[in-house]
Design a protein around this motif. Sequence first.
Motif, PDB file in Angstrom:
ATOM      1  N   SER A   1      40.346 -15.161  33.224  1.00 32.28           N
ATOM      2  CA  SER A   1      39.170 -14.374  33.586  1.00 32.28           C
ATOM      3  C   SER A   1      38.325 -14.022  32.367  1.00 32.28           C
ATOM      4  O   SER A   1      37.123 -13.801  32.491  1.00 32.28           O
TER       5      SER A   1
ATOM      6  N   SER B   1      52.258 -14.095  34.989  1.00 26.54           N
ATOM      7  CA  SER B   1      51.149 -14.389  35.887  1.00 26.54           C
ATOM      8  C   SER B   1      49.944 -13.524  35.542  1.00 26.54           C
ATOM      9  O   SER B   1      48.804 -13.997  35.527  1.00 26.54           O
TER      10      SER B   1
ATOM     11  N   THR C   1      46.261 -14.802  34.261  1.00 25.36           N
ATOM     12  CA  THR C   1      45.072 -14.405  35.017  1.00 25.36           C
ATOM     13  C   THR C   1      44.055 -13.738  34.103  1.00 25.36           C
ATOM     14  O   THR C   1      42.857 -14.026  34.169  1.00 25.36           O
TER      15      THR C   1
END
Length: 119
Positions: free
Chosen positions: A83, A75, A79
């Motif tokens: 980003s 995860s 992420t």
Amino acid sequence: MPIIKSAKKRVKVARKATVRNVKTKRSLKGALKSFQAALTSGKGVSEAQRTAQSNLDKAVKKGVISKNKAARKKSQLSTKAKSSGAKTSTKKATTKTTTKKTTTKTTTKKPATKKTTKK
């Protein structure tokens, strides 16, 4: 040094497992570092992410890290990749649709026989 035969074997088995676990941890750390390097350079992020996730799965399979820790790390990887603005290509499984010819067999059913009870 153990005296009992089973204890000697456990020492040998533990030594092999330690070597295997260290190798798995080393490859996992290397994959995570290469992912970080890919993030900073902006090139090959999706490939590095795929490799890191694969190494995480292998570590879980071998019992080096827990399943929840691997899920958390995956995860975090996704992420960070999102980003950074890098395009992540998720390969969808391509499935071939095959049509099978179904043959229908004609079967004749026998009529149900009534059971008679003697009184």
